[in-house]
Motif scaffolding. Structure first.
Motif, PDB file in Angstrom:
ATOM      1  N   GLN A 261       0.507 -19.584  10.586  1.00  0.00           N
ATOM      2  CA  GLN A 261       0.595 -19.659   9.475  1.00  0.00           C
ATOM      3  C   GLN A 261      -0.579 -20.324   9.665  1.00  0.00           C
ATOM      4  N   HIS A 262      -1.008 -21.141  10.711  1.00  0.00           N
ATOM      5  CA  HIS A 262      -1.913 -22.364  11.089  1.00  0.00           C
ATOM      6  C   HIS A 262      -2.165 -22.388  12.684  1.00  0.00           C
ATOM      7  N   LEU A 263      -3.796 -21.748  13.351  1.00  0.00           N
ATOM      8  CA  LEU A 263      -3.730 -21.695  14.714  1.00  0.00           C
ATOM      9  C   LEU A 263      -5.121 -22.592  15.187  1.00  0.00           C
ATOM     10  N   ASP A 264      -4.705 -23.189  15.632  1.00  0.00           N
ATOM     11  CA  ASP A 264      -5.999 -24.329  15.729  1.00  0.00           C
ATOM     12  C   ASP A 264      -6.944 -23.478  17.710  1.00  0.00           C
ATOM     13  N   LEU A 265      -7.142 -23.008  17.272  1.00  0.00           N
ATOM     14  CA  LEU A 265      -7.957 -23.384  19.149  1.00  0.00           C
ATOM     15  C   LEU A 265      -9.183 -23.491  19.376  1.00  0.00           C
ATOM     16  N   SER A 266      -9.472 -24.390  18.491  1.00  0.00           N
ATOM     17  CA  SER A 266     -11.179 -24.763  18.241  1.00  0.00           C
ATOM     18  C   SER A 266     -11.339 -25.725  19.683  1.00  0.00           C
ATOM     19  N   ASN A 267     -12.646 -25.994  19.629  1.00  0.00           N
ATOM     20  CA  ASN A 267     -13.315 -26.758  20.676  1.00  0.00           C
ATOM     21  C   ASN A 267     -12.863 -26.565  22.474  1.00  0.00           C
ATOM     22  N   ASN A 268     -12.894 -25.694  23.023  1.00  0.00           N
ATOM     23  CA  ASN A 268     -12.165 -25.510  24.150  1.00  0.00           C
ATOM     24  C   ASN A 268     -13.334 -24.420  24.268  1.00  0.00           C
ATOM     25  N   ASN A 269     -13.060 -23.666  25.896  1.00  0.00           N
ATOM     26  CA  ASN A 269     -13.899 -23.190  26.541  1.00  0.00           C
ATOM     27  C   ASN A 269     -13.586 -22.109  26.713  1.00  0.00           C
ATOM     28  N   LEU A 270     -13.110 -20.714  25.668  1.00  0.00           N
ATOM     29  CA  LEU A 270     -12.021 -19.334  25.639  1.00  0.00           C
ATOM     30  C   LEU A 270     -13.246 -19.045  25.998  1.00  0.00           C
ATOM     31  N   GLN A 271     -13.650 -18.197  26.050  1.00  0.00           N
ATOM     32  CA  GLN A 271     -13.921 -16.939  26.027  1.00  0.00           C
ATOM     33  C   GLN A 271     -13.738 -15.135  25.731  1.00  0.00           C
ATOM     34  N   GLY A 272     -14.449 -14.760  26.095  1.00  0.00           N
ATOM     35  CA  GLY A 272     -14.044 -12.616  25.913  1.00  0.00           C
ATOM     36  C   GLY A 272     -13.945 -12.661  24.305  1.00  0.00           C
ATOM     37  N   ILE A 273     -13.473 -11.792  24.043  1.00  0.00           N
ATOM     38  CA  ILE A 273     -13.571 -10.848  22.704  1.00  0.00           C
ATOM     39  C   ILE A 273     -12.189 -11.972  21.939  1.00  0.00           C
ATOM     40  N   ILE A 274     -11.857 -11.694  20.615  1.00  0.00           N
ATOM     41  CA  ILE A 274     -10.955 -12.132  20.000  1.00  0.00           C
ATOM     42  C   ILE A 274     -10.523 -10.952  19.537  1.00  0.00           C
ATOM     43  N   PRO A 275      -9.189 -11.049  20.533  1.00  0.00           N
ATOM     44  CA  PRO A 275      -7.656 -10.094  20.264  1.00  0.00           C
ATOM     45  C   PRO A 275      -7.535  -9.196  19.121  1.00  0.00           C
ATOM     46  N   SER A 276      -7.756  -8.133  18.516  1.00  0.00           N
ATOM     47  CA  SER A 276      -7.385  -7.661  17.352  1.00  0.00           C
ATOM     48  C   SER A 276      -6.401  -7.863  17.003  1.00  0.00           C
ATOM     49  N   ASP A 277      -5.285  -8.139  17.634  1.00  0.00           N
ATOM     50  CA  ASP A 277      -3.911  -8.646  17.942  1.00  0.00           C
ATOM     51  C   ASP A 277      -4.015  -9.990  16.902  1.00  0.00           C
ATOM     52  N   ILE A 278      -5.065 -10.734  16.762  1.00  0.00           N
ATOM     53  CA  ILE A 278      -4.436 -12.018  15.792  1.00  0.00           C
ATOM     54  C   ILE A 278      -4.713 -10.682  13.940  1.00  0.00           C
ATOM     55  N   GLY A 279      -5.418 -10.244  13.990  1.00  0.00           N
ATOM     56  CA  GLY A 279      -5.047  -9.905  12.844  1.00  0.00           C
ATOM     57  C   GLY A 279      -3.669  -9.090  12.274  1.00  0.00           C
ATOM     58  N   LYS A 280      -2.374  -9.218  12.869  1.00  0.00           N
ATOM     59  CA  LYS A 280      -0.898  -8.988  13.161  1.00  0.00           C
ATOM     60  C   LYS A 280      -0.453  -9.580  12.122  1.00  0.00           C
ATOM     61  N   LEU A 281      -0.982 -11.011  12.260  1.00  0.00           N
ATOM     62  CA  LEU A 281      -1.222 -12.619  11.307  1.00  0.00           C
ATOM     63  C   LEU A 281      -0.994 -13.300  10.254  1.00  0.00           C
ATOM     64  N   THR A 282       0.382 -12.142   9.128  1.00  0.00           N
ATOM     65  CA  THR A 282       0.213 -11.553   8.022  1.00  0.00           C
ATOM     66  C   THR A 282       0.267 -13.136   7.157  1.00  0.00           C
ATOM     67  N   ASN A 283       0.552 -14.195   7.594  1.00  0.00           N
ATOM     68  CA  ASN A 283       1.640 -15.139   7.610  1.00  0.00           C
ATOM     69  C   ASN A 283      -0.127 -15.901   7.424  1.00  0.00           C
ATOM     70  N   LEU A 284      -0.114 -15.515   8.098  1.00  0.00           N
ATOM     71  CA  LEU A 284      -1.562 -17.029   8.996  1.00  0.00           C
ATOM     72  C   LEU A 284      -2.339 -17.117   7.935  1.00  0.00           C
ATOM     73  N   GLN A 285      -2.848 -18.583   7.452  1.00  0.00           N
ATOM     74  CA  GLN A 285      -3.221 -19.553   6.399  1.00  0.00           C
ATOM     75  C   GLN A 285      -4.827 -20.049   6.837  1.00  0.00           C
ATOM     76  N   PHE A 286      -4.315 -21.364   7.958  1.00  0.00           N
ATOM     77  CA  PHE A 286      -5.655 -21.598   8.552  1.00  0.00           C
ATOM     78  C   PHE A 286      -5.782 -20.510  10.393  1.00  0.00           C
ATOM     79  N   LEU A 287      -6.888 -20.599  10.336  1.00  0.00           N
ATOM     80  CA  LEU A 287      -7.076 -20.591  11.627  1.00  0.00           C
ATOM     81  C   LEU A 287      -9.022 -20.984  12.000  1.00  0.00           C
ATOM     82  N   SER A 288      -8.579 -21.292  12.743  1.00  0.00           N
ATOM     83  CA  SER A 288     -10.193 -22.067  13.728  1.00  0.00           C
ATOM     84  C   SER A 288     -10.339 -21.940  15.129  1.00  0.00           C
ATOM     85  N   LEU A 289     -11.400 -20.648  15.276  1.00  0.00           N
ATOM     86  CA  LEU A 289     -11.207 -21.005  16.984  1.00  0.00           C
ATOM     87  C   LEU A 289     -13.227 -21.181  17.108  1.00  0.00           C
ATOM     88  N   GLY A 290     -14.253 -21.728  16.314  1.00  0.00           N
ATOM     89  CA  GLY A 290     -14.652 -23.248  16.729  1.00  0.00           C
ATOM     90  C   GLY A 290     -15.111 -23.186  17.779  1.00  0.00           C
TER      91      GLY A 290
END
Length: 192
Positions: free
Chosen positions: A139-168
């Motif tokens: 429901q809550h995924l926060d990966l923000s403020n890191n040094n992550l690179q590359g393409i946002i995986p399309s598999d995140i779209g499978k997370l239908t219960n997700l209410q909060f997503l932070s990748l900034g």
């Protein structure tokens, strides 16, 4: 302040359901004696001054653990690949630490009961593993403020219960990511 005598006694307490020691200015490494106890509900050690690496026996000693909070400390090293043994985890909060780079372990994808994953501001590098898409209860995924690179995986779209997503505040690209797949159910979406 050192709490060594207190920490040694934690492992002797076999009737504990949870350990809440957040915000106590503990100065040490994560006390390994905790993992000798019978804790099943949760361990919260957030907002202390804990240093060193994450112990690699967290899940092998406490496989029924549901909550593990160590965010807001001075932990270093890399996040170990131990999570396949913690299949009961509902909340994992490792954010705001000083990990020495490293990737998000792919075995986090085995935490199918996980509802909260908080890895914000942890000096993580590499890509977001596609295994994140296996966390269908998330429901809550926060990966923000890191040094992550590359393409946002399309598999995140499978997370239908997700209410909060932070990748900034990463170096991510959205070329293959269909934002519309998550905007139907995500209440808060932070990308930049």
């Amino acid at each position: 302040m050192s709490h060594e005598p207190f920490q040694k006694k934690l492992g002797d307490l076999q009737q504990l359901h949870a350990i809440y020691l957040g915000g106590n200015q503990l100065l040490s490494t994560i006390p390994t004696s905790i993992f000798n106890s019978s804790v099943r509900q949760g361990i919260t050690l957030e907002s202390n001054n804990l240093s060193g690496s994450l112990p690699t026996n967290v899940c092998s000693r406490l496989p029924k653990l549901k909550l593990f909070y160590v965010d807001g400390n001075d932990l270093s090293g890399k996040i170990p690949s131990i999570w396949h043994q913690c299949k009961e985890l509902v909340e994992l909060q490792l954010g705001n630490n000083k990990f020495n780079g490293g990737d998000i372990p792919t075995d986090i994808g085995n935490l199918t009961k996980l509802e909260w994953l908080y890895l914000r501001s942890s000096n993580l590098q590499g890509i977001i593993p596609s295994e994140i898409g296996k966390l269908t209860n998330l429901q809550h995924l926060d990966l923000s403020n890191n040094n992550l690179q590359g393409i946002i995986p399309s598999d995140i779209g499978k997370l239908t219960n997700l209410q909060f997503l932070s990748l900034g505040n990463n170096n991510l690209q959205g070329q293959n990511f269909n934002y519309m797949t998550i905007l139907d159910h995500v209440s808060i979406f932070v990308l930049f």
